[in-house]
Enzyme design. Structure first.
Site, PDB file in Angstrom:
ATOM      1  N   ARG A  69      33.479  39.134  46.302  1.00 57.02           N
ATOM      2  CA  ARG A  69      34.310  40.081  47.054  1.00 57.02           C
ATOM      3  C   ARG A  69      35.790  39.801  46.817  1.00 57.02           C
ATOM      4  O   ARG A  69      36.209  38.630  46.782  1.00 57.02           O
ATOM      5  CB  ARG A  69      33.994  39.994  48.554  1.00 57.02           C
ATOM      6  CG  ARG A  69      32.603  40.502  48.867  1.00 57.02           C
ATOM      7  CD  ARG A  69      32.301  40.598  50.338  1.00 57.02           C
ATOM      8  NE  ARG A  69      30.856  40.640  50.504  1.00 57.02           N
ATOM      9  CZ  ARG A  69      30.083  41.723  50.322  1.00 57.02           C
ATOM     10  NH1 ARG A  69      30.646  42.875  49.993  1.00 57.02           N
ATOM     11  NH2 ARG A  69      28.777  41.653  50.461  1.00 57.02           N
ATOM     12  N   VAL A  77      45.266  39.632  37.070  1.00 58.49           N
ATOM     13  CA  VAL A  77      44.505  38.445  36.655  1.00 58.49           C
ATOM     14  C   VAL A  77      43.952  38.706  35.253  1.00 58.49           C
ATOM     15  O   VAL A  77      43.223  39.686  35.039  1.00 58.49           O
ATOM     16  CB  VAL A  77      43.362  38.142  37.647  1.00 58.49           C
ATOM     17  CG1 VAL A  77      42.579  36.914  37.191  1.00 58.49           C
ATOM     18  CG2 VAL A  77      43.904  37.934  39.061  1.00 58.49           C
ATOM     19  N   HIS A 124      37.930  42.041  34.493  1.00 60.97           N
ATOM     20  CA  HIS A 124      37.144  42.260  35.707  1.00 60.97           C
ATOM     21  C   HIS A 124      37.067  43.743  36.014  1.00 60.97           C
ATOM     22  O   HIS A 124      38.016  44.493  35.784  1.00 60.97           O
ATOM     23  CB  HIS A 124      37.745  41.515  36.908  1.00 60.97           C
ATOM     24  CG  HIS A 124      39.196  41.754  37.124  1.00 60.97           C
ATOM     25  ND1 HIS A 124      40.178  41.144  36.358  1.00 60.97           N
ATOM     26  CD2 HIS A 124      39.858  42.549  37.999  1.00 60.97           C
ATOM     27  CE1 HIS A 124      41.360  41.556  36.758  1.00 60.97           C
ATOM     28  NE2 HIS A 124      41.199  42.423  37.753  1.00 60.97           N
ATOM     29  N   MET A 125      35.917  44.116  36.529  1.00 58.93           N
ATOM     30  CA  MET A 125      35.663  45.491  36.948  1.00 58.93           C
ATOM     31  C   MET A 125      35.680  45.513  38.467  1.00 58.93           C
ATOM     32  O   MET A 125      34.990  44.724  39.111  1.00 58.93           O
ATOM     33  CB  MET A 125      34.291  45.903  36.413  1.00 58.93           C
ATOM     34  CG  MET A 125      33.845  47.286  36.755  1.00 58.93           C
ATOM     35  SD  MET A 125      32.117  47.483  36.224  1.00 58.93           S
ATOM     36  CE  MET A 125      32.365  47.840  34.504  1.00 58.93           C
TER      37      MET A 125
HETATM   38  P1  5GP Z   1      43.867  43.375  38.979  1.00 58.79           P
HETATM   39  O1  5GP Z   1      45.126  43.914  39.566  1.00 58.79           O
HETATM   40  O2  5GP Z   1      44.118  42.258  38.003  1.00 58.79           O
HETATM   41  O3  5GP Z   1      42.976  44.451  38.406  1.00 58.79           O
HETATM   42  O4  5GP Z   1      43.045  42.818  40.193  1.00 58.79           O
HETATM   43  C1  5GP Z   1      43.033  41.486  40.566  1.00 58.79           C
HETATM   44  C2  5GP Z   1      42.302  41.414  41.878  1.00 58.79           C
HETATM   45  O5  5GP Z   1      41.932  40.064  42.113  1.00 58.79           O
HETATM   46  C3  5GP Z   1      43.120  41.872  43.072  1.00 58.79           C
HETATM   47  O6  5GP Z   1      42.470  42.952  43.725  1.00 58.79           O
HETATM   48  C4  5GP Z   1      43.216  40.625  43.948  1.00 58.79           C
HETATM   49  O7  5GP Z   1      43.147  40.908  45.331  1.00 58.79           O
HETATM   50  C5  5GP Z   1      42.029  39.800  43.470  1.00 58.79           C
HETATM   51  N1  5GP Z   1      42.195  38.363  43.592  1.00 58.79           N
HETATM   52  C6  5GP Z   1      43.258  37.639  43.163  1.00 58.79           C
HETATM   53  N2  5GP Z   1      43.067  36.326  43.413  1.00 58.79           N
HETATM   54  C7  5GP Z   1      41.849  36.232  44.019  1.00 58.79           C
HETATM   55  C8  5GP Z   1      41.098  35.117  44.509  1.00 58.79           C
HETATM   56  O8  5GP Z   1      41.515  33.955  44.442  1.00 58.79           O
HETATM   57  N3  5GP Z   1      39.886  35.395  45.047  1.00 58.79           N
HETATM   58  C9  5GP Z   1      39.392  36.676  45.112  1.00 58.79           C
HETATM   59  N4  5GP Z   1      38.182  36.828  45.673  1.00 58.79           N
HETATM   60  N5  5GP Z   1      40.083  37.739  44.657  1.00 58.79           N
HETATM   61  C10 5GP Z   1      41.291  37.520  44.116  1.00 58.79           C
END
Ligand code: 5GP
Length: 115
Positions: free
Chosen positions: A28, A95, A99-100
């Site tokens: 999650r 990140v 990831h999806m």
């Molecule tokens: P992006 O913007 O790269 O597509 O999404 C990264 C997602 O990773 C964000 O929705 C953020 O809330 C989530 N995220 C970042 N760090 C962590 C973490 O340490 N644990 C979890 N469960 N989610 C994370």
């Protein structure tokens, strides 16, 4: 360079993990943007969609199979959900471990804000 997601996959830091097999892990999101907001990641790091190679095709398919299973488990399959992958700066990727996002649990509205 590994990211926080490698540590989650390897259980070096805690997460609310909902699925894991030898290829894919799902947990999650720490800042959920919908009642269901789950991240589905390949266990082997691929940084962005730009880095996907032909030999990764099976692995990418497994991310979708995991999404289908998780949506059913979460009880959102029939009503529907959204799968989303951000890539690099304009995509809003934060990140750099592919990831999806799986969003669901309410009507999600238009795909993008109109500007
Ligand atoms: P992006 O913007 O790269 O597509 O999404 C990264 C997602 O990773 C964000 O929705 C953020 O809330 C989530 N995220 C970042 N760090 C962590 C973490 O340490 N644990 C979890 N469960 N989610 C994370």
């Amino acid at each position: 360079m590994s990211t926080i997601f490698s540590k989650i996959i390897n259980k070096e830091i805690p997460s609310d993990m909902v699925y894991q097999d030898e290829h894919v892990t799902a947990f999650r999101d720490i800042e959920p943007q919908a009642p269901v907001h789950i991240l589905i990641v390949p266990n082997r790091k691929i940084a962005t969609v730009n880095d996907i190679q032909e030999e990764d095709e099976q692995l990418i398919g497994k991310m979708f199979t995991a999404a289908r299973k998780i949506a059913a488990e979460e009880g959102i399959a029939a009503d529907g959900y959204r799968l989303l992958i951000n890539c690099n700066k304009h995509g809003g990727q934060e990140v750099f471990h592919l990831h999806m996002h799986l969003f669901g649990g309410r009507p999600l509205g238009p795909m993008l804000l109109r500007r």
